[in-house]
Design a protein around this motif. Sequence first.
Motif, mmCIF file in Angstrom:
data_model
loop_
_atom_site.group_PDB
_atom_site.id
_atom_site.type_symbol
_atom_site.label_atom_id
_atom_site.label_comp_id
_atom_site.label_asym_id
_atom_site.label_seq_id
_atom_site.Cartn_x
_atom_site.Cartn_y
_atom_site.Cartn_z
ATOM 1 N N TYR A 31 0.836 -1.204 0.000
ATOM 2 C CA TYR A 31 0.000 0.000 0.000
ATOM 3 C C TYR A 31 0.869 1.251 0.000
ATOM 4 C CZ TYR A 31 -3.785 3.103 1.429
ATOM 5 O OH TYR A 31 -4.701 4.095 1.494
ATOM 6 N N ILE A 32 1.895 1.240 0.798
ATOM 7 C CA ILE A 32 2.799 2.388 0.855
ATOM 8 C C ILE A 32 3.432 2.622 -0.506
ATOM 9 C CG2 ILE A 32 5.039 3.139 1.747
ATOM 10 C CD1 ILE A 32 4.228 2.081 4.438
ATOM 11 N N ASP A 33 3.809 1.533 -1.123
ATOM 12 C CA ASP A 33 4.423 1.623 -2.451
ATOM 13 C C ASP A 33 3.476 2.327 -3.427
ATOM 14 O OD1 ASP A 33 6.735 1.186 -3.712
ATOM 15 O OD2 ASP A 33 6.240 -0.796 -4.469
ATOM 16 N N SER A 34 2.236 1.867 -3.440
ATOM 17 C CA SER A 34 1.280 2.444 -4.388
ATOM 18 C C SER A 34 0.950 3.885 -4.040
ATOM 19 C CB SER A 34 0.002 1.629 -4.412
ATOM 20 O OG SER A 34 0.302 0.277 -4.493
ATOM 21 N N LEU A 35 0.839 4.136 -2.757
ATOM 22 C CA LEU A 35 0.540 5.505 -2.329
ATOM 23 C C LEU A 35 1.617 6.462 -2.804
ATOM 24 C CD1 LEU A 35 -0.819 5.508 1.306
ATOM 25 C CD2 LEU A 35 -1.898 6.430 -0.708
ATOM 26 N N TYR A 73 3.767 7.691 8.403
ATOM 27 C CA TYR A 73 4.078 7.793 6.969
ATOM 28 C C TYR A 73 2.824 7.550 6.128
ATOM 29 C CZ TYR A 73 6.815 7.317 2.713
ATOM 30 O OH TYR A 73 7.336 7.482 1.473
ATOM 31 N N VAL A 74 2.123 6.484 6.465
ATOM 32 C CA VAL A 74 0.909 6.174 5.698
ATOM 33 C C VAL A 74 -0.092 7.304 5.814
ATOM 34 C CG1 VAL A 74 -1.067 4.634 5.557
ATOM 35 C CG2 VAL A 74 1.190 3.693 5.841
ATOM 36 N N GLN A 75 -0.224 7.818 7.036
ATOM 37 C CA GLN A 75 -1.157 8.919 7.242
ATOM 38 C C GLN A 75 -0.756 10.133 6.420
ATOM 39 O OE1 GLN A 75 -1.298 9.315 11.438
ATOM 40 N NE2 GLN A 75 -3.400 8.561 11.570
ATOM 41 N N SER A 76 0.523 10.415 6.437
ATOM 42 C CA SER A 76 0.977 11.596 5.696
ATOM 43 C C SER A 76 0.730 11.400 4.205
ATOM 44 C CB SER A 76 2.456 11.857 5.976
ATOM 45 O OG SER A 76 3.258 10.958 5.266
ATOM 46 N N LEU A 77 0.957 10.208 3.718
ATOM 47 C CA LEU A 77 0.726 9.938 2.299
ATOM 48 C C LEU A 77 -0.752 10.094 1.952
ATOM 49 C CD1 LEU A 77 3.038 6.905 1.487
ATOM 50 C CD2 LEU A 77 3.184 9.171 0.538
ATOM 51 N N GLN A 78 -1.584 9.563 2.843
ATOM 52 C CA GLN A 78 -3.020 9.664 2.565
ATOM 53 C C GLN A 78 -3.476 11.112 2.587
ATOM 54 O OE1 GLN A 78 -4.693 7.019 5.415
ATOM 55 N NE2 GLN A 78 -4.774 5.312 3.978
ATOM 56 N N ARG A 79 -2.925 11.855 3.539
ATOM 57 C CA ARG A 79 -3.276 13.275 3.605
ATOM 58 C C ARG A 79 -2.788 14.013 2.373
ATOM 59 N NH1 ARG A 79 -1.422 13.876 9.246
ATOM 60 N NH2 ARG A 79 -3.092 12.816 10.343
ATOM 61 N N GLN A 80 -1.606 13.623 1.940
ATOM 62 C CA GLN A 80 -1.062 14.253 0.743
ATOM 63 C C GLN A 80 -1.978 14.025 -0.447
ATOM 64 O OE1 GLN A 80 2.926 12.816 0.710
ATOM 65 N NE2 GLN A 80 3.725 14.796 0.112
ATOM 66 N N VAL A 81 -2.435 12.787 -0.558
ATOM 67 C CA VAL A 81 -3.331 12.462 -1.667
ATOM 68 C C VAL A 81 -4.573 13.334 -1.594
ATOM 69 C CG1 VAL A 81 -4.881 10.703 -2.560
ATOM 70 C CG2 VAL A 81 -2.528 10.123 -2.037
ATOM 71 N N GLU A 82 -5.113 13.463 -0.393
ATOM 72 C CA GLU A 82 -6.317 14.267 -0.233
ATOM 73 C C GLU A 82 -6.042 15.723 -0.590
ATOM 74 O OE1 GLU A 82 -8.754 13.952 3.580
ATOM 75 O OE2 GLU A 82 -8.494 11.916 2.817
#
Lengths: 190, 394
Positions: free
Chosen positions: A164-168, B255-264
């Motif tokens: 998931y991280i990769d795709s993100l 990291y995941v949260q930051s990525l998701q926020r970035q996407v948003e």
Amino acid sequence: MQNPNLGKKIFMEKWMKGLQRYNSSNKEMSILERTKVIKITSDIAMASTRKSSTFWSQALLANASQDDSNKTILEHMLGSNSKIVEKASRTLLRMANNSKKIRSKKIVKKSCMAKRVNRIEYHGLASCVVAKRLVKKRTQVLKNLVPGGKYLQNESLIREALDYIDSLRVQVDVMRSLAYASNHFHCQQV
Amino acid sequence: MNRHITQMLQKQSTPQSMMGDPREMEFCVQREQAQMKWQQEQLYQQQQLSYMINDNNQMSMFNLPIQGGISKQEDTMGSGWNVYGVGDINCTLPRTVSCPPAVAAAIAEAARTRSKEGSFMTNLSSAVGKESIMKRKLDRTQSLKVKVEEETKDKMKGCIHDAGSKITENQSNSNNGNKEPSPDASEENSKVSEGKKLDYIHVRARRGQATDSHSLAERVRREKISERMKFLQDLVPGCNKIIGKAGMLDEIINYVQSLQRQVEFLSMKLATVNPTIDYNIENLLNEEVPQASTNEFSAIAIPSEMVNPGNLQFNPLQDLCSGPETDDMALRRTISAPVSLPETLLNQSYLNHASPWDADLENLYVMEFQQGKYSSFTQPFTGHMEATQVKLEM
């Protein structure tokens, strides 16, 4: 994903297709709606890039298909083969059922664990328990973050998180470059 | 910490600790933990205790260490262990060091006791170290108390049978392994059989670790998780310095949260910054399908302002497809936005020579150049564009 650029390209193409199709259907939208659509289309594109090899992508597709307003996008993006979505939702259902079993197992385990924990605390081995609790809490948070993570076990959760991280990352890269380009254009126009 | 573990181990203390005082029992357990020369330690203990009592009683009776009777020890145990039980080991040492000079007659005696006490302290510290090691192992494997019990039992057995301790341990291990469907004679045998059973997973039980199938499977699972965690560590930036599962998970979550926020955020930005963007893309992709020539392209009614965006829209695509410098270029672009655009395009055109494109993308690219001629770009830029266009059209 061996070649990140290839992945980006595929993602971009899919995303563009989704955006285009959706925009052709209804042209007038508010900013919030647009945001939502852009996000959903990018998510779906990301998920469909990863085929059905991973669980998170399937969960993402299934979640998207649950919302009625998204169904049109999904149909547009994934074309005629809505089998993918069906399959994804079926997988999700299966995993949910599995997790129910797991949960019932977990309840039994928990009741045993409670005794053990009590014993341990009684004997004063607190730090081990505390560390375990910390890890557990964070795992729970991670499960909420990764789509479909609720139904996953620890090891598969970490694998899915990796993917998931990769795709993100790919998604963010593409979106950023696009945003930059549009921004630049905007500046030039002004 | 020390006390906790001793308390934990209290249960396993053999009937050696017959005395009623729980603190005495604690000490016995400690002695078991140290695992060697417990008798000597007892001697030290007696001496130390008596010494402490001396300390408390203003050095009144120095004959105590010589007598060192168990009964006296019992008597004095309460007070002595009260001092110790609070946990200030450090407190007792300086006091004992400072005391001896007070009485001239007992100097030699004091020196002797001090040295002995020193050795005792080291013994004690070693015991503590062992305990801490055990504890760490406990944390690492996250095994529950049961395992530790097994371990300590093994150790105790090994301790009791001083000679040939290894054999006894093996025996105890095989006793543990009796639950298995195929009981083995010794640990080595079990290892071998396990290796044969699952030749793709190499499991190796260390000394004192349980060897039944459940714990082995559990260990394999844990190893797998830690391996994946390592991968995650590599993937998440700034995560390699963090030790411990909880901290790493924290970092990953962030990291995941930051990525998701970035996407948003980016989707919001894309929606707000340029409302025409989607239509541009639409145009681009509409062109992609029919493999349009330039005439067709010009025939389509596009507002004049759309010409430029079309060109700019294509940038990311090229950017993405062009070599490994993508990040570099993006960085440069962000640093000096207006100047670097031709430069990046230049780079892309160069790369374009080398890398084969998909047919439709190529067409698109050519079309974009045609558009680019109309637009007002800098001289070298269009010149290069023309060159590439020629090459591509050939």
